[in-house]
Every structure is written in structure tokens, then in C-alpha cells.
Write a protein that holds these residues in place. Structure first.
Motif: not given
Length: 450
Positions: A84, A87, A172-173, A198, A200-202, A234, A236, A238
Motif C-alpha cells: 500500500e 501509491l 481507481d488507480v 491524482v 496520491p493514487r498514482t 484489491e 481496482k 487500473v
């Protein structure tokens, strides 16, 4: 553990970034630790086996390496950090963080280059990834689990388009892989993701032009391994962005030449198709889990679509976006999966609007040719010319930013500004429902009152 490994000394050959050493019981793709005579340590990967002669690619490059260097095989394939904590982080091609953040060496790792997904575990794509780029959302939808390239040439704003899709797409990612980037391009992507919230989710994997060539080959494998893990475990959605796959193929060619492999077309190896396909086929909508969608940039040297890289890519992917003269070409672009979402994941009028807009724009292009050759134009030709101009201004500019519903409404408005309802040749129920109702003129109102 490292001290207990067998240490092979005396390299038999150093060719560029490739070294050769005599060893037994070594597996293809295995990772090795190379220690130079000055104590400097780098990582290498087994790329060829010929009896007891093992060829390895050194990630840090072969420059300054002595034939007295030692090689210790680690008994495992190449791995990448997966937790985790990745990210919002940036890694280089060797897998090491380059953003000055916390150390991740103790975090779990996953192997690279696993097999593609069993077809039984794939489901039919039914979801659209909205990018807010009208030429994509309206005319060649990006579909979840699709693999599709942007075909372009040097000097075009393909990185700007790729970044826009990255921070505007409803994923999402975002997993970004940059290959052979100059510093300005690397800084542009990082800044764009940070400014639009974006980051923080990259996850970013970057090989700059000044970095070792060998590391460039690991970028897609790292990005796709992480993306697949996020999708499966997860759930996600992606989106993987890769630029530039031609730089990746060129790196493969250079390293293959150093390995003295026999080239095929234009110096590229005969397995170019296989190498590209094994990466693109990671795109998948997993049954009962998330999805991986792959969008890449493929530059065409000399704007030649028959060049081996775009030519092979076209047989693998599900369409392409042609970026020419700063706009996405509506005639050369194609999404082979758009029929799965148009009118289903979008509004009922989407299919009719798409076909009508392209039909009128094509007519406008022909009318422009007639005007350029001084032919007499009909009143309808003048309408087509007006429409073509509005179409280019409102939809073709890659900086246009519209949600798909607003873009559909703007299509109806543009049609209403140029044509009468009976000239559209569309389904009457759609025309009655969506064609803008124009207010009657003063004269029309007086006539009605009389």
C-alpha cells in the motif's frame, strides 16, 4: 544469505551492457548480483543460456566493469515492490524509489513477467472509461480492459494527451511507465498528476534518457505486474499509461545487437510481435475482480505506419488513436470495442450522433476541397463548411474538456446551428427528443397570432 551464494569470477566477455560468465544450474530470467573489483554492486538478469555460458544484462550498464568482477546468482526472478506504500511514489527502472521518500526495501515484493490471464477468467468488456476528451468519448470510446495505442510522430503533444487522460479518466488507480523520457517530460507528468490531485493514487515507473538502457525494458513489466496485482487482489479499476513503446522496442533492438542476435526487419528482432503482445495482453477485465486498461504512445518514425513497431502493434491492439497536427484524426482512429458501450453505458442517441457528426464532417472536408479548386458550392455545401469549422473548434482540439453527456448535447446544438431537422437523416424519435427547439421569430409569432 548473500555470503553463502556461489560467487563466479572472471567474466568471459563484456559487450555493452551484456556480460558473460561460466556457470551451471542457472535459470533463464534469474537475477544475479554483480560485484565489481572496486566494491560497487549492481543487479543483472539472465537473458541467454548457451550450455554453461550465461549471458546477463547489467542494469547499471557495463561501463567501468572489470572482467575480474564477481557474479552471484540469487535463485529468483526479477521482483518489484508491492504494498500500500507504493501509491504516490516514483521508481526508476531498477525498482528503486527516486523521489526521496521512505525506504521500501523491507516491503513485500512480487515477481515480474508472469503469464497472461487465462481466457476463462476474462469477462466481456461492458464499462466505458470516460476521459472527458470528446474525440475519444464520443467517437472512439476507451473501454475498460482495452489495450489501445496513440499513434503519433515526434513533436506532437502526445504526452500532453496521455497526461490529460490520466488525471481525467474515471479510474481507481493510474500506473504510469515512462521509457527514455527527457527530464522535461518526466517533470511534466509528475507536475500534471500532482496539480490535478491524482498523484496520491498514482504509481510512476520512470526511465529517463540518461538512465541505463537495460532498465528501460523493465518499465512495462513493473507497471503491469503492479497493475495486475491491484486489479485481482484489491478489485481496482487500473489505467496503465506507457510512453513510448517505440523507445522500448529500440532498447530491445540495441541490446539484442549486443547479444549478437540475428535481426529481422529494419534491425528489429524476429520476436518483436511476441514481446509487444505479451505486455499488451495483460489488459483484462477479471471475473469477480477489477480490470487493467492499457493506453500507450507509439511514435512512428517518419510518420510511417508500416514501421515494424506500429505495424506489429496494430495486429495486437483493439484499435488506435491517430494524433496528427495537434488533433485526434477522426478518420484514422478506431476503437474496436466501442460497440460494447455506445448506447448502453452511454445515452441512447450516442450511436446516431456519432455517425451523423462524422458523416457531416466528411462532407465538410469534401466541400473544402471543392472550394479550394474553385468549384461552385451549393447552399448545402456552405452548411457543411460551417459545420466542419465548428466541429474542429468544439471537438477536435485535444484540450477540449467535456463530460460525455454535455458533449452529446453540444453535438445536437452544433447540428441545429447548421442544418434543419429533416436534413439530419436520423431516427425521428431521437430528433424529436434531442434536437434543440428554436424559439419562433417575431414574424412567425405575428403570423401565428393572425
Amino acid at each position: 544469505m548473500i555470503e553463502k551464494l556461489i560467487r563466479h569470477t572472471r567474466l568471459t566477455e563484456i559487450v555493452g551492457d551484456t556480460i558473460r560468465v561460466k556457470a551451471k544450474d542457472v535459470a533463464f530470467g534469474e537475477v544475479a548480483r554483480v560485484e565489481n573489483t572496486d566494491g560497487e554492486v549492481s543487479i543483472a538478469k539472465v537473458v541467454d543460456l548457451d550450455r554453461d555460458i550465461v549471458s546477463l544484462q547489467v542494469y547499471a550498464g557495463g561501463k567501468g566493469l572489470s572482467t575480474d568482477a564477481g557474479v552471484s546468482f540469487l535463485g529468483r526472478p526479477q521482483e518489484v515492490v508491492y504494498s500500500e506504500n507504493i501509491l504516490g511514489r516514483i521508481f526508476r527502472g531498477s525498482g528503486e524509489p527516486v523521489d526521496g521518500g521512505p525506504d521500501l526495501s523491507t516491503d513485500p515484493k512480487i515477481p515480474l513477467g508472469g503469464p497472461t490471464v487465462n481466457p476463462v477468467m476474462r469477462v466481456m468488456p461492458t464499462h466505458m472509461i470516460e476521459t472527458r476528451v470528446p474525440m475519444i468519448d464520443l467517437f472512439n470510446c476507451l473501454v475498460e480492459s482495452q489495450k489501445i495505442p496513440i499513434f503519433s510522430v515526434a513533436g506532437e503533444p502526445y504526452n500532453e494527451l496521455l497526461a490529460r487522460i490520466g488525471f481525467q479518466a474515471n479510474a481507481d488507480v493510474v500506473v504510469f511507465g515512462g521509457m527514455g523520457l527527457i527530464f522535461d517530460d518526466y517533470h511534466f507528468f509528475r507536475t500534471a498528476f500532482e496539480e490535478h490531485g491524482v498523484f496520491p493514487r498514482t504509481v510512476m515507473y520512470v526511465n529517463q534518457a540518461s538512465d541505463p538502457l537495460v532498465e528501460r525494458l523493465l518499465i512495462p513489466d513493473m507497471a503491469l505486474a503492479v497493475a495486475e496485482k491491484m486489479a485481482v487482489e484489491e478489485n481496482k479499476r487500473v489505467l496503465v499509461l506507457l510512453t513510448d513503446m517505440t523507445a522500448y522496442a529500440d532498447a530491445m533492438k540495441e541490446i539484442a545487437v549486443a547479444q549478437e542476435r540475428i535481426p529481422a526487419v529494419r534491425g528489429y528482432m524476429g520476436d518483436l510481435y511476441t514481446q509487444l503482445a505479451s505486455r499488451y495482453e495483460k489488459a483484462c477485465d477479471f471475473k469477480g475482480a477489477g480490470s487493467v486498461t492499457i493506453l500507450t504512445v507509439t511514435t512512428m518514425p517518419g510518420d510511417d505506419v508500416t514501421h515494424p513497431v506500429p505495424d506489429n502493434t496494430g495486429y495486437i491492439t483493439e484499435g488506435q488513436f491517430y494524433l496528427h497536427n495537434g488533433v485526434i484524426d477522426p478518420f484514422g482512429s478506431l476503437s474496436r470495442l466501442k460497440q460494447h458501450v455506445i448506447g448502453k453505458a452511454t445515452r441512447e442517441d450516442h450511436g446516431q450522433i456519432m455517425n451523423t457528426m462524422i458523416r457531416f464532417y466528411s462532407g465538410g472536408v469534401e466541400a473544402q476541397k471543392k472550394q479550394d479548386m474553385a468549384f461552385e458550392l451549393s447552399p448545402f455545401d456552405h452548411k457543411l463548411l460551417k459545420f466542419a469549422q465548428l466541429f474542429r473548434e468544439r471537438f477536435m482540439d485535444i484540450r477540449a474538456n467535456l463530460p460525455v453527456i454535455e458533449a452529446l448535447d453540444l453535438c445536437w446544438q452544433t447540428l441545429a446551428e447548421c442544418f434543419e431537422p429533416q436534413e439530419l437523416l436520423m431516427k425521428q424519435n431521437l430528433v424529436d427528443k434531442y434536437f434543440p427547439k428554436r424559439a419562433p421569430s417575431v414574424a412567425e409569432g405575428q403570423d401565428a397570432a393572425a
